[in-house]
Design a protein around this motif. Structure first.
Motif, PDB file in Angstrom:
ATOM      1  N   PHE A 181      -3.032   3.958  -4.199  1.00 18.26           N
ATOM      2  CA  PHE A 181      -2.480   4.842  -3.244  1.00 18.26           C
ATOM      3  C   PHE A 181      -3.496   5.437  -2.036  1.00 18.26           C
ATOM      4  CE2 PHE A 181      -3.200   8.255  -6.376  1.00 18.26           C
ATOM      5  CZ  PHE A 181      -3.770   9.246  -5.476  1.00 18.26           C
ATOM      6  N   PHE A 182      -2.853   6.120  -1.201  1.00 19.97           N
ATOM      7  CA  PHE A 182      -3.806   6.575  -0.160  1.00 19.97           C
ATOM      8  C   PHE A 182      -3.152   7.952   0.419  1.00 19.97           C
ATOM      9  CE2 PHE A 182      -2.762   5.834   4.346  1.00 19.97           C
ATOM     10  CZ  PHE A 182      -1.955   4.950   4.411  1.00 19.97           C
ATOM     11  N   LEU A 183      -3.828   9.131   0.369  1.00 15.75           N
ATOM     12  CA  LEU A 183      -3.236  10.493   1.116  1.00 15.75           C
ATOM     13  C   LEU A 183      -4.386  10.700   2.312  1.00 15.75           C
ATOM     14  CD1 LEU A 183      -4.972  12.644  -0.389  1.00 15.75           C
ATOM     15  CD2 LEU A 183      -3.437  12.267  -1.896  1.00 15.75           C
ATOM     16  N   GLU A 184      -3.852  11.865   2.877  1.00 21.50           N
ATOM     17  CA  GLU A 184      -4.956  12.129   4.019  1.00 21.50           C
ATOM     18  C   GLU A 184      -4.564  13.626   4.411  1.00 21.50           C
ATOM     19  OE1 GLU A 184      -3.811  13.249   7.830  1.00 21.50           O
ATOM     20  OE2 GLU A 184      -3.350  11.010   7.990  1.00 21.50           O
ATOM     21  N   ASP A 185      -5.644  14.337   4.788  1.00 24.03           N
ATOM     22  CA  ASP A 185      -5.817  15.665   5.269  1.00 24.03           C
ATOM     23  C   ASP A 185      -6.574  15.587   6.715  1.00 24.03           C
ATOM     24  OD1 ASP A 185      -5.057  18.275   3.882  1.00 24.03           O
ATOM     25  OD2 ASP A 185      -6.804  18.857   4.974  1.00 24.03           O
ATOM     26  N   THR A 186      -5.947  16.376   7.607  1.00 19.71           N
ATOM     27  CA  THR A 186      -6.391  16.506   8.853  1.00 19.71           C
ATOM     28  C   THR A 186      -6.653  17.899   9.188  1.00 19.71           C
ATOM     29  OG1 THR A 186      -5.226  14.309   9.674  1.00 19.71           O
ATOM     30  CG2 THR A 186      -5.786  15.980  11.466  1.00 19.71           C
TER      31      THR A 186
ATOM     32  N   ILE B  81      -0.167  -6.022   5.862  1.00 17.67           N
ATOM     33  CA  ILE B  81       0.093  -5.244   4.618  1.00 17.67           C
ATOM     34  C   ILE B  81       1.534  -4.377   4.811  1.00 17.67           C
ATOM     35  CG2 ILE B  81      -0.986  -3.483   3.162  1.00 17.67           C
ATOM     36  CD1 ILE B  81      -3.667  -4.525   4.404  1.00 17.67           C
ATOM     37  N   GLU B  82       2.046  -4.406   3.589  1.00 20.87           N
ATOM     38  CA  GLU B  82       3.281  -3.528   3.692  1.00 20.87           C
ATOM     39  C   GLU B  82       3.042  -2.169   3.293  1.00 20.87           C
ATOM     40  OE1 GLU B  82       7.469  -3.941   1.285  1.00 20.87           O
ATOM     41  OE2 GLU B  82       6.443  -5.889   1.659  1.00 20.87           O
ATOM     42  N   LEU B  83       3.659  -1.162   3.829  1.00 20.45           N
ATOM     43  CA  LEU B  83       3.502   0.419   3.732  1.00 20.45           C
ATOM     44  C   LEU B  83       4.729   0.887   2.821  1.00 20.45           C
ATOM     45  CD1 LEU B  83       1.470   2.700   4.223  1.00 20.45           C
ATOM     46  CD2 LEU B  83       3.159   3.218   5.925  1.00 20.45           C
ATOM     47  N   GLU B  84       4.495   1.460   1.896  1.00 21.22           N
ATOM     48  CA  GLU B  84       5.537   2.200   1.139  1.00 21.22           C
ATOM     49  C   GLU B  84       5.352   3.631   1.226  1.00 21.22           C
ATOM     50  OE1 GLU B  84       6.572   2.295  -3.564  1.00 21.22           O
ATOM     51  OE2 GLU B  84       5.866   0.480  -2.727  1.00 21.22           O
ATOM     52  N   TRP B  85       6.463   4.542   1.564  1.00 21.48           N
ATOM     53  CA  TRP B  85       6.295   5.863   1.561  1.00 21.48           C
ATOM     54  C   TRP B  85       6.499   6.432   0.161  1.00 21.48           C
ATOM     55  CZ3 TRP B  85       9.662   9.426   5.281  1.00 21.48           C
ATOM     56  CH2 TRP B  85       9.331  10.653   4.845  1.00 21.48           C
ATOM     57  N   TYR B  86       5.610   7.253  -0.203  1.00 20.66           N
ATOM     58  CA  TYR B  86       5.808   7.993  -1.582  1.00 20.66           C
ATOM     59  C   TYR B  86       5.971   9.447  -1.022  1.00 20.66           C
ATOM     60  CZ  TYR B  86       5.489   9.542  -6.519  1.00 20.66           C
ATOM     61  OH  TYR B  86       6.057  10.296  -7.703  1.00 20.66           O
ATOM     62  N   ASN B  87       7.386   9.928  -0.944  1.00 20.11           N
ATOM     63  CA  ASN B  87       7.412  11.357  -0.230  1.00 20.11           C
ATOM     64  C   ASN B  87       7.124  12.220  -1.339  1.00 20.11           C
ATOM     65  OD1 ASN B  87       8.212  13.496   0.820  1.00 20.11           O
ATOM     66  ND2 ASN B  87      10.086  12.842   1.939  1.00 20.11           N
ATOM     67  N   TYR B  88       6.014  13.100  -1.231  1.00 19.95           N
ATOM     68  CA  TYR B  88       5.834  13.952  -2.345  1.00 19.95           C
ATOM     69  C   TYR B  88       4.802  14.954  -1.773  1.00 19.95           C
ATOM     70  CZ  TYR B  88       3.439  15.776  -6.472  1.00 19.95           C
ATOM     71  OH  TYR B  88       2.949  16.795  -7.575  1.00 19.95           O
ATOM     72  N   GLU B  89       5.303  16.393  -2.163  1.00 19.18           N
ATOM     73  CA  GLU B  89       4.478  17.320  -1.709  1.00 19.18           C
ATOM     74  C   GLU B  89       3.426  17.813  -2.782  1.00 19.18           C
ATOM     75  OE1 GLU B  89       6.439  20.763  -0.347  1.00 19.18           O
ATOM     76  OE2 GLU B  89       5.037  21.356   1.220  1.00 19.18           O
ATOM     77  N   TYR B  90       2.301  17.296  -2.593  1.00 18.73           N
ATOM     78  CA  TYR B  90       1.335  17.700  -3.689  1.00 18.73           C
ATOM     79  C   TYR B  90       0.410  19.075  -3.279  1.00 18.73           C
ATOM     80  CZ  TYR B  90      -1.372  15.376   0.116  1.00 18.73           C
ATOM     81  OH  TYR B  90      -1.900  14.672   1.094  1.00 18.73           O
TER      82      TYR B  90
ATOM     83  N   MET C  50       0.985  -1.243  -0.010  1.00 21.16           N
ATOM     84  CA  MET C  50       0.076  -0.027  -0.037  1.00 21.16           C
ATOM     85  C   MET C  50       0.973   1.308   0.088  1.00 21.16           C
ATOM     86  SD  MET C  50      -3.045   0.852   0.434  1.00 21.16           S
ATOM     87  CE  MET C  50      -4.284   0.273   1.645  1.00 21.16           C
ATOM     88  N   ILE C  51       0.476   2.308  -0.999  1.00 25.81           N
ATOM     89  CA  ILE C  51       1.458   3.408  -0.969  1.00 25.81           C
ATOM     90  C   ILE C  51       0.770   4.641  -0.317  1.00 25.81           C
ATOM     91  CG2 ILE C  51       2.561   5.157  -2.566  1.00 25.81           C
ATOM     92  CD1 ILE C  51       2.594   2.892  -4.715  1.00 25.81           C
ATOM     93  N   LEU C  52       1.532   5.110   0.654  1.00 26.23           N
ATOM     94  CA  LEU C  52       0.956   6.405   1.566  1.00 26.23           C
ATOM     95  C   LEU C  52       1.830   7.559   0.580  1.00 26.23           C
ATOM     96  CD1 LEU C  52      -0.220   8.207   3.662  1.00 26.23           C
ATOM     97  CD2 LEU C  52       1.944   7.552   5.089  1.00 26.23           C
ATOM     98  N   VAL C  53       0.808   8.774   0.235  1.00 24.23           N
ATOM     99  CA  VAL C  53       1.609   9.705  -0.350  1.00 24.23           C
ATOM    100  C   VAL C  53       1.676  10.981   0.689  1.00 24.23           C
ATOM    101  CG1 VAL C  53       1.608  11.424  -2.356  1.00 24.23           C
ATOM    102  CG2 VAL C  53       0.763   9.064  -2.682  1.00 24.23           C
TER     103      VAL C  53
END
Ligand code: IMP
Length: 186
Positions: A59-64, A23-32, A1-4
């Motif tokens: 992929f997933f991303l999150e806003d808080t 589940i394996e987590l992969e970090w996609y370091n990106y400032e969208y 699973m990719i976290l952006v």
């Protein structure tokens, strides 16, 4: 699973939760780019669309946002900007003399399965402290006391924060959804 995300703190919190899942987590370091809107869903939808054009796989991303009742829900979707401009001291000053300190964190995860967008939210109720307390965590953690606790999120270990956090609650919904959709394929 990719976290952006461009935020290392968020990645570390997710990583700690994923350690206990299969589940394996992969970090996609990106400032969208982030849309300025008073609606978390619109912000997440905009980011999902942007990233899905670049990353052509799930992929997933999150806003808080931190929503403070006596400030009419401020800073809410503007939490990043407010944290950068006035910080935790600025929030404490805005609340000087105000006894209703109720607040909540809301996380909204946006998930792209390669085809469609899905949304999962998580909320943590609590209150704003009277001083900055604790060195762990990030952002508003040193001024946020979760409901039923007498310490701030920044006075907790990452494990303890993850056991109750808005982020964790949103992620549980996403993982539940993925598990169900995998079972229906079998
Ligand atoms: P964003 O989700 O990255 O846009 O974050 C919005 C703002 O809220 C930033 O200033 C973050 O530092 C802050 N923030 C996001 N998640 C948390 C959290 O779990 N605890 C405290 N502050 C947070």
């Amino acid at each position: 699973m990719i976290l952006v995300t461009h935020n290392q703190h968020k990645f570390l919190e997710y990583e700690e939760i994923f350690l206990r899942s299969k589940i394996e987590l992969e970090w996609y370091n990106y400032e969208y780019p982030e849309l300025q809107s008073d609606n978390l869903k619109e912000i997440v939808e905009f980011s999902l669309k942007h990233v899905s054009r670049i990353l052509n796989r799930p992929f997933f991303l999150e806003d808080t946002g931190l929503f403070i009742d006596s400030l009419g829900g401020f800073p809410g979707p503007y939490s990043s900007y407010v944290q950068e401009k006035i910080g935790n001291m600025g929030i404490l000053r805005l609340l000087e003399g105000i006894s209703n300190r109720n607040a909540r964190f809301i996380s909204l995860i946006g998930y792209f399965d390669g085809k469609n967008f899905y949304y999962f939210d998580g909320t943590l109720e609590g209150s704003i402290s009277y001083s900055i307390r604790g060195k762990n965590g990030f952002g508003y953690d040193p001024i946020f006391i979760p409901e039923k606790y007498d310490k701030t999120l920044a006075e907790m270990s990452i494990q303890e924060k993850n056991s109750i956090s808005h982020r964790r609650r949103a992620l549980d919904k996403l993982l539940g959804y993925i598990k169900n959709s995998m079972e229906s394929i079998k």
